[in-house]
Design a protein around this motif. Sequence first.
Motif, PDB file in Angstrom:
ATOM      1  N   GLU A  30      -3.157  14.295  -6.963  1.00 13.10           N
ATOM      2  CA  GLU A  30      -2.715  12.904  -7.053  1.00 13.10           C
ATOM      3  C   GLU A  30      -3.728  12.036  -7.782  1.00 13.10           C
ATOM      4  OE1 GLU A  30       0.017  12.229  -3.104  1.00 13.10           O
ATOM      5  OE2 GLU A  30      -1.806  11.055  -3.317  1.00 13.10           O
ATOM      6  N   ILE A  31      -4.995  12.330  -7.591  1.00 14.14           N
ATOM      7  CA  ILE A  31      -6.032  11.528  -8.245  1.00 14.14           C
ATOM      8  C   ILE A  31      -5.863  11.642  -9.757  1.00 14.14           C
ATOM      9  CG2 ILE A  31      -8.537  11.289  -8.617  1.00 14.14           C
ATOM     10  CD1 ILE A  31      -8.907  12.166  -5.665  1.00 14.14           C
ATOM     11  N   GLU A  32      -5.669  12.875 -10.212  1.00 12.02           N
ATOM     12  CA  GLU A  32      -5.513  13.080 -11.655  1.00 12.02           C
ATOM     13  C   GLU A  32      -4.197  12.484 -12.153  1.00 12.02           C
ATOM     14  OE1 GLU A  32      -8.110  13.904 -13.249  1.00 12.02           O
ATOM     15  OE2 GLU A  32      -9.160  14.370 -11.380  1.00 12.02           O
ATOM     16  N   ARG A  33      -3.106  12.753 -11.402  1.00 19.45           N
ATOM     17  CA  ARG A  33      -1.788  12.234 -11.822  1.00 19.45           C
ATOM     18  C   ARG A  33      -1.786  10.714 -11.885  1.00 19.45           C
ATOM     19  NH1 ARG A  33       1.414  15.596  -7.345  1.00 19.45           N
ATOM     20  NH2 ARG A  33       1.170  17.647  -8.268  1.00 19.45           N
ATOM     21  N   LEU A  34      -2.403  10.108 -10.878  1.00 20.81           N
ATOM     22  CA  LEU A  34      -2.393   8.644 -10.823  1.00 20.81           C
ATOM     23  C   LEU A  34      -3.247   8.063 -11.946  1.00 20.81           C
ATOM     24  CD1 LEU A  34      -1.499   6.098  -9.280  1.00 20.81           C
ATOM     25  CD2 LEU A  34      -3.589   6.292  -7.924  1.00 20.81           C
ATOM     26  N   ALA A  35      -4.395   8.682 -12.175  1.00 25.13           N
ATOM     27  CA  ALA A  35      -5.260   8.184 -13.252  1.00 25.13           C
ATOM     28  C   ALA A  35      -4.542   8.306 -14.590  1.00 25.13           C
ATOM     29  CB  ALA A  35      -6.575   8.966 -13.260  1.00 25.13           C
ATOM     30  N   ASP A  36      -3.826   9.412 -14.788  1.00 29.93           N
ATOM     31  CA  ASP A  36      -3.074   9.580 -16.038  1.00 29.93           C
ATOM     32  C   ASP A  36      -1.993   8.499 -16.158  1.00 29.93           C
ATOM     33  OD1 ASP A  36      -4.645  11.762 -16.541  1.00 29.93           O
ATOM     34  OD2 ASP A  36      -3.114  13.259 -16.030  1.00 29.93           O
ATOM     35  N   ALA A  37      -1.297   8.237 -15.046  1.00 33.13           N
ATOM     36  CA  ALA A  37      -0.227   7.227 -15.085  1.00 33.13           C
ATOM     37  C   ALA A  37      -0.822   5.854 -15.389  1.00 33.13           C
ATOM     38  CB  ALA A  37       0.516   7.198 -13.745  1.00 33.13           C
ATOM     39  N   VAL A  77       0.881  -1.170   0.000  1.00 31.17           N
ATOM     40  CA  VAL A  77       0.000   0.000   0.000  1.00 31.17           C
ATOM     41  C   VAL A  77       0.916   1.217   0.000  1.00 31.17           C
ATOM     42  CG1 VAL A  77      -1.692   1.296   1.338  1.00 31.17           C
ATOM     43  CG2 VAL A  77      -1.819  -1.183   1.245  1.00 31.17           C
ATOM     44  N   PHE A  78       0.672   2.127  -0.933  1.00 34.97           N
ATOM     45  CA  PHE A  78       1.568   3.276  -1.106  1.00 34.97           C
ATOM     46  C   PHE A  78       0.910   4.548  -0.590  1.00 34.97           C
ATOM     47  CE2 PHE A  78       4.221   5.712  -4.554  1.00 34.97           C
ATOM     48  CZ  PHE A  78       5.002   6.258  -3.548  1.00 34.97           C
ATOM     49  N   HIS A  79       1.485   5.081   0.501  1.00 33.36           N
ATOM     50  CA  HIS A  79       0.996   6.304   1.136  1.00 33.36           C
ATOM     51  C   HIS A  79       1.821   7.507   0.731  1.00 33.36           C
ATOM     52  CE1 HIS A  79      -1.885   5.117   4.165  1.00 33.36           C
ATOM     53  NE2 HIS A  79      -1.222   3.987   4.295  1.00 33.36           N
ATOM     54  N   GLY A  80       1.525   8.633   1.349  1.00 27.63           N
ATOM     55  CA  GLY A  80       2.344   9.831   1.163  1.00 27.63           C
ATOM     56  C   GLY A  80       1.442  11.007   0.869  1.00 27.63           C
ATOM     57  N   SER A  81       1.843  12.194   1.347  1.00 30.11           N
ATOM     58  CA  SER A  81       0.918  13.321   1.234  1.00 30.11           C
ATOM     59  C   SER A  81       1.199  14.187   0.012  1.00 30.11           C
ATOM     60  CB  SER A  81       0.965  14.167   2.506  1.00 30.11           C
ATOM     61  OG  SER A  81       2.243  14.709   2.673  1.00 30.11           O
ATOM     62  N   ASN A  82       2.206  13.893  -0.759  1.00 32.35           N
ATOM     63  CA  ASN A  82       2.467  14.680  -1.971  1.00 32.35           C
ATOM     64  C   ASN A  82       3.358  13.842  -2.868  1.00 32.35           C
ATOM     65  OD1 ASN A  82       3.100  16.539  -3.930  1.00 32.35           O
ATOM     66  ND2 ASN A  82       4.411  17.788  -2.610  1.00 32.35           N
ATOM     67  N   LYS A  83       2.774  12.793  -3.421  1.00 36.54           N
ATOM     68  CA  LYS A  83       3.587  11.867  -4.221  1.00 36.54           C
ATOM     69  C   LYS A  83       3.849  12.500  -5.600  1.00 36.54           C
ATOM     70  CE  LYS A  83       0.482   8.383  -2.962  1.00 36.54           C
ATOM     71  NZ  LYS A  83      -0.127   9.074  -1.830  1.00 36.54           N
ATOM     72  N   SER A  84       5.059  12.348  -6.067  1.00 32.45           N
ATOM     73  CA  SER A  84       5.413  12.953  -7.356  1.00 32.45           C
ATOM     74  C   SER A  84       4.853  12.112  -8.501  1.00 32.45           C
ATOM     75  CB  SER A  84       6.931  13.046  -7.483  1.00 32.45           C
ATOM     76  OG  SER A  84       7.459  11.737  -7.582  1.00 32.45           O
ATOM     77  N   VAL A  85       4.839  12.719  -9.692  1.00 32.18           N
ATOM     78  CA  VAL A  85       4.401  11.967 -10.875  1.00 32.18           C
ATOM     79  C   VAL A  85       5.280  10.722 -11.036  1.00 32.18           C
ATOM     80  CG1 VAL A  85       4.254  12.041 -13.398  1.00 32.18           C
ATOM     81  CG2 VAL A  85       3.453  13.997 -12.037  1.00 32.18           C
ATOM     82  N   ALA A  86       6.602  10.905 -10.839  1.00 33.65           N
ATOM     83  CA  ALA A  86       7.521   9.762 -11.002  1.00 33.65           C
ATOM     84  C   ALA A  86       7.187   8.655 -10.002  1.00 33.65           C
ATOM     85  CB  ALA A  86       8.960  10.233 -10.814  1.00 33.65           C
ATOM     86  N   GLU A  87       6.851   9.031  -8.775  1.00 26.47           N
ATOM     87  CA  GLU A  87       6.526   8.011  -7.769  1.00 26.47           C
ATOM     88  C   GLU A  87       5.228   7.276  -8.138  1.00 26.47           C
ATOM     89  OE1 GLU A  87       8.341   9.508  -3.524  1.00 26.47           O
ATOM     90  OE2 GLU A  87       6.677  10.656  -4.338  1.00 26.47           O
ATOM     91  N   LEU A  88       4.259   8.048  -8.615  1.00 27.34           N
ATOM     92  CA  LEU A  88       2.976   7.423  -8.979  1.00 27.34           C
ATOM     93  C   LEU A  88       3.156   6.512 -10.186  1.00 27.34           C
ATOM     94  CD1 LEU A  88       0.746  10.544  -8.330  1.00 27.34           C
ATOM     95  CD2 LEU A  88       0.758   8.426  -7.001  1.00 27.34           C
ATOM     96  N   GLU A  89       3.985   6.961 -11.134  1.00 20.63           N
ATOM     97  CA  GLU A  89       4.252   6.103 -12.299  1.00 20.63           C
ATOM     98  C   GLU A  89       4.972   4.830 -11.872  1.00 20.63           C
ATOM     99  OE1 GLU A  89       4.480   9.600 -15.726  1.00 20.63           O
ATOM    100  OE2 GLU A  89       6.347   8.746 -14.947  1.00 20.63           O
ATOM    101  N   ALA A  90       5.902   4.972 -10.921  1.00 20.94           N
ATOM    102  CA  ALA A  90       6.624   3.787 -10.430  1.00 20.94           C
ATOM    103  C   ALA A  90       5.649   2.829  -9.748  1.00 20.94           C
ATOM    104  CB  ALA A  90       7.727   4.206  -9.463  1.00 20.94           C
ATOM    105  N   ALA A  91       4.717   3.381  -8.993  1.00 21.27           N
ATOM    106  CA  ALA A  91       3.737   2.538  -8.292  1.00 21.27           C
ATOM    107  C   ALA A  91       2.935   1.720  -9.299  1.00 21.27           C
ATOM    108  CB  ALA A  91       2.805   3.407  -7.443  1.00 21.27           C
ATOM    109  N   VAL A  92       2.484   2.393 -10.351  1.00 32.77           N
ATOM    110  CA  VAL A  92       1.689   1.701 -11.375  1.00 32.77           C
ATOM    111  C   VAL A  92       2.551   0.655 -12.083  1.00 32.77           C
ATOM    112  CG1 VAL A  92       0.453   2.011 -13.556  1.00 32.77           C
ATOM    113  CG2 VAL A  92       0.097   3.654 -11.685  1.00 32.77           C
ATOM    114  N   ALA A  93       3.789   1.067 -12.425  1.00 29.01           N
ATOM    115  CA  ALA A  93       4.676   0.149 -13.164  1.00 29.01           C
ATOM    116  C   ALA A  93       4.990  -1.091 -12.329  1.00 29.01           C
ATOM    117  CB  ALA A  93       5.957   0.872 -13.555  1.00 29.01           C
ATOM    118  N   HIS A  94       5.215  -0.900 -11.021  1.00 29.07           N
ATOM    119  CA  HIS A  94       5.526  -2.053 -10.160  1.00 29.07           C
ATOM    120  C   HIS A  94       4.299  -2.925  -9.919  1.00 29.07           C
ATOM    121  CE1 HIS A  94       9.676  -1.321  -9.072  1.00 29.07           C
ATOM    122  NE2 HIS A  94       9.421  -0.086  -8.714  1.00 29.07           N
ATOM    123  N   GLY A  95       3.110  -2.384 -10.142  1.00 23.63           N
ATOM    124  CA  GLY A  95       1.893  -3.135  -9.842  1.00 23.63           C
ATOM    125  C   GLY A  95       1.536  -3.112  -8.367  1.00 23.63           C
TER     126      GLY A  95
END
Length: 462
Positions: free
Chosen positions: A159-166, A130-148
């Motif tokens: 973050e909602i928009e950034r994560l959905a885009d990633a 489970v990935f937490h954090g109060s200001n996750k960067s685009v790179a971090e969100l992309e890494a989360a998606v890439a790692h599954g």
Amino acid sequence: MHTAASLHAPAAGTPLPDGLAPAASPESAPEVWPLTARTVEGRLHVGGVALDALAAALGTALYVVDEADFRHRARSWRASGADRVHYASKAFLCAEMVRWVDSEGLHLDVCSGGELQLAADTGFDPARIVFHGSNKSVAELEAAVAHGVGVVVVDCLEEIERLADAASAAGKVQDVYVRIAPGVAAETHDYMATGGDDVKFGFPVRGGHAERAVLAVAARPELRLAGVHSHIGSQITATEGLTLAAERVGAFVAGLAERHGIPVDEIDLGGGAGIPYLPGQPRLQPSEFTAALREGLDRALPGTRVRLAVEPGRSMIGTAGLTLYRVGAVKDGLRRRFVSVDGGMSDALRPSLYLARYTAWTANRTANGEPVHAAVVGRHCESGDVVVPDIALPDDITAGDLLAVPATGAYHHVMASNYNAQPRPAVVAVRDGRARLMIHRETPEDLRRREAHGEPVDLNAP
Ligand code: LLP
């Protein structure tokens, strides 16, 4: 002949201040020590290993972790009645710890790209992260998606928009929890309260922010609402706030179903179970913690059994750890004796940051002098650099002795710094008479490697 102790005689015999905490041994206050801590002929042992032997082999300051203690706590959490237990890695993480967490069947809560990378490098199943954090960067969100990563906890609208885009770019649907702030401040140090109305974490329920965040998630087909999350604070020992927060989160979830037909079948109510730092202080047991949360959920959602996830950090690793220091100097001040050790705020920030209090005990021999009012102080250039500000220590403690400070397993190594160019201590695990290194001691070479010597910066680099 003067012994080192008799040279310091003035402080001995001075009446001790009322209420001064005595030094606490594993036998007098087992609650603050690792489960396997014992005194054998005056020498402290943990995991069947003598601490003076560890100090001789690895130097000091040194963090020591009792593997059996951690595993015992992990199992109590798994038996606590929660459906999922995420170990909050911010309390303490390294590759070996990731393996322990994995082998105990826990899930892992990470709160940065760095913690995520460490878990991934160690082969931890990303679906159980489970990935937490109060200001996750685009790179971090992309890494989360890439790692599954199993679940990303969204904490702001960006973050909602950034994560959905990633997720969209990766052609995936990402499970999310929406972190909400139920307006309940935990009874703890202000810096450790996270669920009140004026906190940077999550979306306040009041004012409709949390509801709008859920709707923003629902509006993005690349995201799936897997649950709702809340964490009201840390080092909590009273259950009322936990129950109230759970009730409010439950009511919020009921409202989502009623008003929007949005089902929520998992609620993650965070960590925060308190541990004893000083003799006699209580531990909020895993089953009490979970029962308090269930009670709140049952009040708000009678007859419904939502899945409950929890995220303990300190409660699992706090008392498993201790810090071992070598005494370098003993000096009588006008009010108390200063016992100066070879570490301090660079490895133990909590006393200066939160005025947290600890105890200490001589690790290499039985010190049986008269008790004197003492402070265990660090070696840094600040008056606030105190490990234990007020304690009754035997007056025969002298340079060369070892002091062990218990309950430093959580939020010590991870908050350590290189203040005064102090290399950070090693972390060693002990179990069944064996010692295994978890983290190397930092070396002067490690610090030297960061020096850039005025290297030119390419301002046109992408
Ligand atoms: N879940 C979330 C979302 C958190 O923010 C935290 C802690 C935890 C779980 C784990 O809490 P625990 O069970 O360890 O209390 N540095 C401070 C504590 C800050 C905790 C931050 N979040 C300290 O030294 O006490």
